[in-house]
Design an enzyme around this catalytic site. Structure first.
Site, PDB file in Angstrom:
ATOM      1  N   VAL A 188      -8.409  15.740  28.603  1.00  0.00           N
ATOM      2  CA  VAL A 188      -9.866  15.571  28.602  1.00  0.00           C
ATOM      3  C   VAL A 188     -10.286  14.113  28.450  1.00  0.00           C
ATOM      4  CG1 VAL A 188     -10.351  17.909  27.786  1.00  0.00           C
ATOM      5  CG2 VAL A 188     -10.098  16.045  26.120  1.00  0.00           C
ATOM      6  N   ASN A 237     -13.148  21.649  21.954  1.00  0.00           N
ATOM      7  CA  ASN A 237     -12.380  21.621  20.705  1.00  0.00           C
ATOM      8  C   ASN A 237     -11.318  20.522  20.693  1.00  0.00           C
ATOM      9  OD1 ASN A 237     -10.957  22.934  18.288  1.00  0.00           O
ATOM     10  ND2 ASN A 237      -9.422  23.087  19.901  1.00  0.00           N
ATOM     11  N   SER A 256     -16.624  16.938  12.958  1.00  0.00           N
ATOM     12  CA  SER A 256     -15.798  16.859  11.756  1.00  0.00           C
ATOM     13  C   SER A 256     -16.711  16.472  10.605  1.00  0.00           C
ATOM     14  CB  SER A 256     -14.734  15.768  11.933  1.00  0.00           C
ATOM     15  OG  SER A 256     -14.156  15.436  10.674  1.00  0.00           O
ATOM     16  N   TYR A 310     -12.538   7.438  14.708  1.00  0.00           N
ATOM     17  CA  TYR A 310     -12.705   8.892  14.660  1.00  0.00           C
ATOM     18  C   TYR A 310     -14.093   9.269  14.117  1.00  0.00           C
ATOM     19  CZ  TYR A 310     -11.429  13.765  13.644  1.00  0.00           C
ATOM     20  OH  TYR A 310     -11.382  15.136  13.599  1.00  0.00           O
ATOM     21  N   ALA A 343     -16.786   7.421  14.008  1.00  0.00           N
ATOM     22  CA  ALA A 343     -17.852   6.988  14.920  1.00  0.00           C
ATOM     23  C   ALA A 343     -17.971   7.960  16.094  1.00  0.00           C
ATOM     24  CB  ALA A 343     -17.560   5.575  15.429  1.00  0.00           C
ATOM     25  N   LYS A 400     -17.088  11.126  16.224  1.00  0.00           N
ATOM     26  CA  LYS A 400     -17.579  12.444  15.797  1.00  0.00           C
ATOM     27  C   LYS A 400     -19.070  12.392  15.458  1.00  0.00           C
ATOM     28  CE  LYS A 400     -13.774  14.953  16.113  1.00  0.00           C
ATOM     29  NZ  LYS A 400     -13.673  16.029  17.118  1.00  0.00           N
ATOM     30  N   ILE A 424      -8.395  21.420   7.797  1.00  0.00           N
ATOM     31  CA  ILE A 424      -7.974  22.734   8.281  1.00  0.00           C
ATOM     32  C   ILE A 424      -6.458  22.741   8.446  1.00  0.00           C
ATOM     33  CG2 ILE A 424      -8.334  24.496  10.053  1.00  0.00           C
ATOM     34  CD1 ILE A 424     -10.905  23.670   8.526  1.00  0.00           C
TER      35      ILE A 424
END
Lengths: 258, 260
Positions: free
Chosen positions: A68, A94, A146, A159, A161, A163, A191
């Site tokens: 992706v 996802n 997140s 990460y 920034a 999200k 998780i």
């Protein structure tokens, strides 16, 4: 017994990053609720196993190879899904990469890959999917952000920034695509997936890290892939018919504490 | 009322405040239809009896507990009614009042009334209910907030303040009692075609016009429905949301996303 509100009978769902973890759990749960499912991932072996699990749950399922972070792969995975199933109702973005490292140590390559995979990919996928959703009955877009898109945390500059950008993009989608398409964010906390375990195992003191982490999780446990899948099912289904532009934390209370 | 056919709450005891009418009544009916034994709380005893009879007619189980949620002893009695049914697993805080008045025209009585019902009421309910929930093996509390707990709206000073404060009260309760197995979340509806807004619209004498005007301002171009609210509340009350706590679930057709 399946609650009628969360039935996905007759619907087609495309789930990215579905070769393992949260994406796989959602594929299997959606399959149990009647959806036909396209499973997109770079990991072909994992995607094939998710297809097998979804088929065992009674669903028609298809694996689609997609990286992706590449623009063209997003358009292709949507086209392949629609060619096979004739429609698209649920797009569950996802897939993500998570690279830690303080801002000053974050290389340009890491920054670009994180932003491409965790933010631009969703823009590309939505742009490809929306016309197909509108061509049938509208639909539901679910984006995995997140808690790190909501709060700061040492070592997650790119990460966090990306999200946070995804949260803002989703609000925009919600407003712009209403009334026929809904768009919502799930903001998972920590998780317990294979990827999370690998991160922990690579640490010098993984157990110590987990103990420290639990001090910040009010519910005092890690989330499971199934915890997230059940939230995704709610957002995918008509049970959430009037919810759009929402950021739903699934983090055991972590964000509220921070 | 939609009938889902599932019985997610079989063997569970649920208490609902504001259960005599509107959203509270609809939520109580859905919980009963999915197998919960209900404690129905409200100041309106006649309304409680109607809702209770309707639930019984459909084969559900409901006990009425006439309660002013602003009074400590009455809330304690409501929780006692749940204990008599064997425990408490779900608490839905739906009782609320709405006064439409700009800040400078809001007198102390109005202010106090709104804060008492919408904020002190949930505080007292949680204070008395949480210990019983813990003894019952844990549970889920769902408070009815409002879009106006997140965004401003001219003419609703006290109401906005009460709902905004309710959100953080619930987050606080959530982090304080998570380890006890109690989850606390908020559902925040915008204007719905049932409940407080619907009542205000009816009183205006041009209800359809008012509803259409408000709906036109919502990205999804419609008002919320009792079904929308019930699905969200039951999701948060059920194990489907087992790792969700201290969350605010907007139920607003995308309204807040445009306003924040």
């Amino acid at each position: 017994m399946i609650d009628a509100g969360t039935s996905l009978a007759g619907k087609v769902a495309l789930i990215t990053g579905a070769a393992s973890g949260q994406g796989r759990a959602a594929a299997v749960l959606f399959a149990h609720h009647g959806a036909r499912i396209a499973i997109a991932d770079v990991n072909d072996a994992g995607a094939a196993e998710t297809v097998r699990l979804a088929q065992a749950a009674g669903a028609d399922a298809l694996a689609v190879h997609a990286d992706v972070s590449r623009h063209d792969d997003n358009a292709r995975m949507v086209a392949t899904t629609v060619a096979r199933f004739g429609r698209l109702d649920v797009l569950y973005n996802n897939a993500a990469v998570q690279m830690s490292g303080r801002l000053v140590d974050c290389t340009e390559a890491d920054w670009d890959l994180t932003l491409a995979t965790n933010l631009s990919a969703i823009f590309w996928a939505c742009r490809a999917a929306v016309p197909h959703m509108l061509a049938s009955e509208g639909g539901s877009i679910i984006n995995t952000a997140s808690v790190l898109g909501l709060i700061g945390s040492e070592g997650y500059a790119a990460y966090g920034a990306a999200k946070a950008g995804l949260v803002a993009l989703t609000r925009q989608l919600a407003v712009e695509l209403a009334p026929r398409i809904r768009a919502n964010v799930i903001a998972p906390g920590s998780i317990d997936t294979p990827r999370f375990r690998k991160v922990v195992d690579d640490l010098a003191d993984g157990e110590g890290f987990l103990r420290g982490l639990m001090q910040h999780v009010p519910l005092k446990r890690l989330g499971t892939a199934d915890d997230i899948a059940r939230v995704a099912l709610f957002l995918a289904s008509d049970a959430s018919a009037y919810t759009s532009g929402c950021v739903l934390p699934c983090d055991g209370g972590l964000a509220a504490l921070r | 009322m939609s009938t889902s056919g599932s019985r997610r709450f079989a063997g569970r005891v649920a208490a609902v405040t504001g259960a005599a009418s509107g959203l509270g009544a609809a939520i109580a009916a859905r919980l009963a239809a999915e197998g919960a034994r209900l404690v129905l709380a409200d100041v309106d005893r006649a309304g409680l009896e109607r809702v209770s009879a309707a639930i019984a007619e459909r084969g559900g189980a409901a006990t009425i507990a006439p309660t002013d949620v602003t009074r400590d002893t009455e809330v304690a009695a409501m929780v006692g009614a749940a204990e008599a049914l064997g425990g408490l697993h779900v608490l839905v805080l739906s009782a609320a009042v709405e006064i439409r008045r700009p800040l400078v025209e809001t007198d102390d009585t109005d202010w106090q009334r709104v804060l008492d019902v919408n904020l002190k009421g949930p505080f007292l309910c949680m204070k008395h209910a949480i210990p019983l929930m813990v003894r019952s093996g844990g549970g889920s509390i769902v408070a009815l907030g409002s879009t106006l707990g997140a965004i401003g709206q001219p003419g609703y000073a006290a109401y906005c303040a009460s709902k905004g404060a309710l959100v953080n009260l619930c987050k606080q309760a959530a982090v304080e009692h998570a380890a006890d197995g109690v989850r606390v979340n908020v559902v925040s509806p915008s204007a719905c075609d049932v409940g407080l807004f619907a009542r205000v619209a009816e009183q205006s004498g041009r209800a359809e016009q008012v509803k259409a005007m408000v709906a036109s301002n919502v990205p999804m171009r419609r008002l919320g429905t009792a079904d929308d609210v019930c699905e969200a509340v039951l999701f948060l009350a059920s194990e489907a949301s087992a790792y969700v706590s201290a969350a605010v679930l907007p139920l607003d057709g995308g309204l807040a996303a445009r306003r924040q």
